[in-house]
Design a protein around this motif. Structure first.
Motif, PDB file in Angstrom:
ATOM      1  N   ALA A 140       0.817  -1.222   0.000  1.00  0.00           N
ATOM      2  CA  ALA A 140       0.000   0.000   0.000  1.00  0.00           C
ATOM      3  C   ALA A 140       0.843   1.262   0.000  1.00  0.00           C
ATOM      4  CB  ALA A 140      -0.952  -0.006   1.194  1.00  0.00           C
ATOM      5  N   VAL A 141       2.091   1.177   0.462  1.00  0.00           N
ATOM      6  CA  VAL A 141       2.949   2.359   0.504  1.00  0.00           C
ATOM      7  C   VAL A 141       3.195   2.926  -0.896  1.00  0.00           C
ATOM      8  CG1 VAL A 141       5.122   1.071   0.330  1.00  0.00           C
ATOM      9  CG2 VAL A 141       5.099   3.261   1.505  1.00  0.00           C
ATOM     10  N   ALA A 142       3.073   2.083  -1.922  1.00  0.00           N
ATOM     11  CA  ALA A 142       3.336   2.529  -3.290  1.00  0.00           C
ATOM     12  C   ALA A 142       2.087   3.008  -4.010  1.00  0.00           C
ATOM     13  CB  ALA A 142       3.991   1.404  -4.094  1.00  0.00           C
ATOM     14  N   ALA A 143       0.925   2.934  -3.376  1.00  0.00           N
ATOM     15  CA  ALA A 143      -0.312   3.346  -4.042  1.00  0.00           C
ATOM     16  C   ALA A 143      -0.372   4.857  -4.172  1.00  0.00           C
ATOM     17  CB  ALA A 143      -1.525   2.832  -3.261  1.00  0.00           C
ATOM     18  N   GLY A 144      -1.064   5.325  -5.196  1.00  0.00           N
ATOM     19  CA  GLY A 144      -1.201   6.758  -5.426  1.00  0.00           C
ATOM     20  C   GLY A 144      -2.179   7.399  -4.465  1.00  0.00           C
TER      21      GLY A 144
END
Length: 387
Positions: A140-144
């Motif tokens: 989730a850390v890479a989600a926009g």
């Protein structure tokens, strides 16, 4: 409606449900928490047409019933109550809360106007709660964060029999994690896009039990819903109706150089050097055999920093720039003592992954490699360096 309950149990259930309440509800009743007593069971529910949350608590009930009260106010009150049993009673248009010498009287909302919570879809399978929480957090850390691009604000959840793959990207980085689970039906295959913030919050807070049941709608009234349930808690969320990027085509399949680095030491060095990096300026990484030199700043009107860190590097010397925040996010999500970075060129994405320590493996070797953090891959786009 009238019941008695332990303060800690009530406060925990109300606080968990209140997390899903909308900050600016479209209609007043959506700011409420629904309290329902049936027999010796109290259910604490919230719903905003997108996300629902429901916690169940054992109580000593004198009278069954239901009432709707302002959710955030109820959460603040139950959190602040003294450590004594709590007596709750619905008295006409108000709710009475008594705990020790403290007494509150709250106005209620029209429960008849409150929407019905969606039914939990059919179970798709079961996963260990700690494995699920770690995997979702890593991805989730890479989600926009840009809601105008909904396909980038979600986590792609793919089921292929006994394997689950999670993926998220904001166009500048891509995180992928695989893990094992126990499907309800052998050979199950599905792919959905789940809002990242909702999924991350649910995965992090459903760890009180050993397992999480993952439920997916299969059509009909539950179309487009993902359900997650743990011990005495369950939540649902509507799925995103958007096409996710074909991320497997983005992930490099080979590299021309790689570095194995100590995560803690490298992270600390990167944080120190990044202190002088102005907004939007890259962290410069110069890899040579045995070490990496980190640099930031450099112009006459800003600070400058440089630090060396020992690494194992295989390949021709390489200088590459990264957004320091994105790099540090990936390092924090690896969850291993050492990490590996694979490179193709200074202008093409690098891939960060965990390096397993054989000393932590099970003695009988039964633990599957994909169940461990080493199955995590974090692709990060480089930043073009000046000159």
């Amino acid at each position: 409606m009238e019941f008695r309950v332990t303060r800690e149990v009530l406060a925990d259930a109300v606080a968990w449900t209140a997390r899903s309440l909308p900050p600016r509800p479209s209609v007043p009743v959506l700011a409420g928490i629904l309290l329902e007593v049936d027999g010796s069971q109290l259910s604490v529910s919230g719903f905003d047409y997108e996300v629902s949350a429901r916690a169940e608590v054992d109580v000593q009930a004198s009278e069954s019933g239901r009432t709707l009260v302002p959710g955030r106010l109820l959460a603040e009150i139950t959190r602040a109550l003294p450590p004594h049993p709590v007596d709750v009673r619905a008295e006409g248009p108000r709710l009475s809360i008594t705990c020790g010498n403290a007494r509150f009287s709250l106005p209620t909302l029209p429960a008849e106007d409150y929407p019905s919570l969606p039914s939990m879809p059919s179970s798709a399978g079961v996963v260990d709660s700690d494995v699920f929480a770690e995997a979702v957090g890593q991805v989730a850390v890479a989600a926009g964060r840009d809601d105008t691009l909904p396909m980038l604000t979600g986590v792609r959840l793919e089921i292929d029999d006994d394997r689950v793959t999670l993926a998220a990207t904001d166009r500048y980085r891509l995180a992928v994690r695989e893990f094992a689970w126990r499907p309800e039906t052998p050979g199950l295959s599905a792919a959905v896009l789940v809002p990242a913030r909702t999924l991350a919050d649910a995965a992090r807070t459903l760890t009180s039990g050993p397992e999480i049941v993952v439920s997916l709608s299969s059509g009909g009234s539950g179309e487009g819903i993902l359900g997650l349930s743990g011990k005495d808690r369950q939540t649902t969320t509507r799925l995103l109706d958007a096409e996710f990027v074909k991320y497997r085509a983005i992930m490099p399949t080979e590299s021309s150089a790689n570095a194995t680095l100590p995560v803690v030491q490298f992270t600390d060095a990167a944080k120190r050097v990044a202190l002088v990096a102005e907004r939007g300026t890259p962290l410069r990484c110069e890899f040579t055999p045995g070490q990496v030199t980190l640099r930031a700043g450099g112009s006459d009107d800003e600070g400058q920093a440089e630090e060396r860190c020992d690494v194992d590097f295989d390949g021709d010397p390489l200088t590459i720039g990264f957004n320091p925040t994105f790099l540090l996010d990936g390092l924090a999500a690896v969850h291993t003592g050492r990490a590996r970075m694979d490179f193709t060129s200074p202008l093409k994405p690098a891939v960060l992954s965990g390096v397993e320590d054989p000393a932590t493996d099970d003695a009988d070797g039964a633990q599957a490699a994909a169940d461990r953090p080493g199955s995590y891959r974090y692709l990060i786009m480089p930043v073009r360096l000046p000159g």
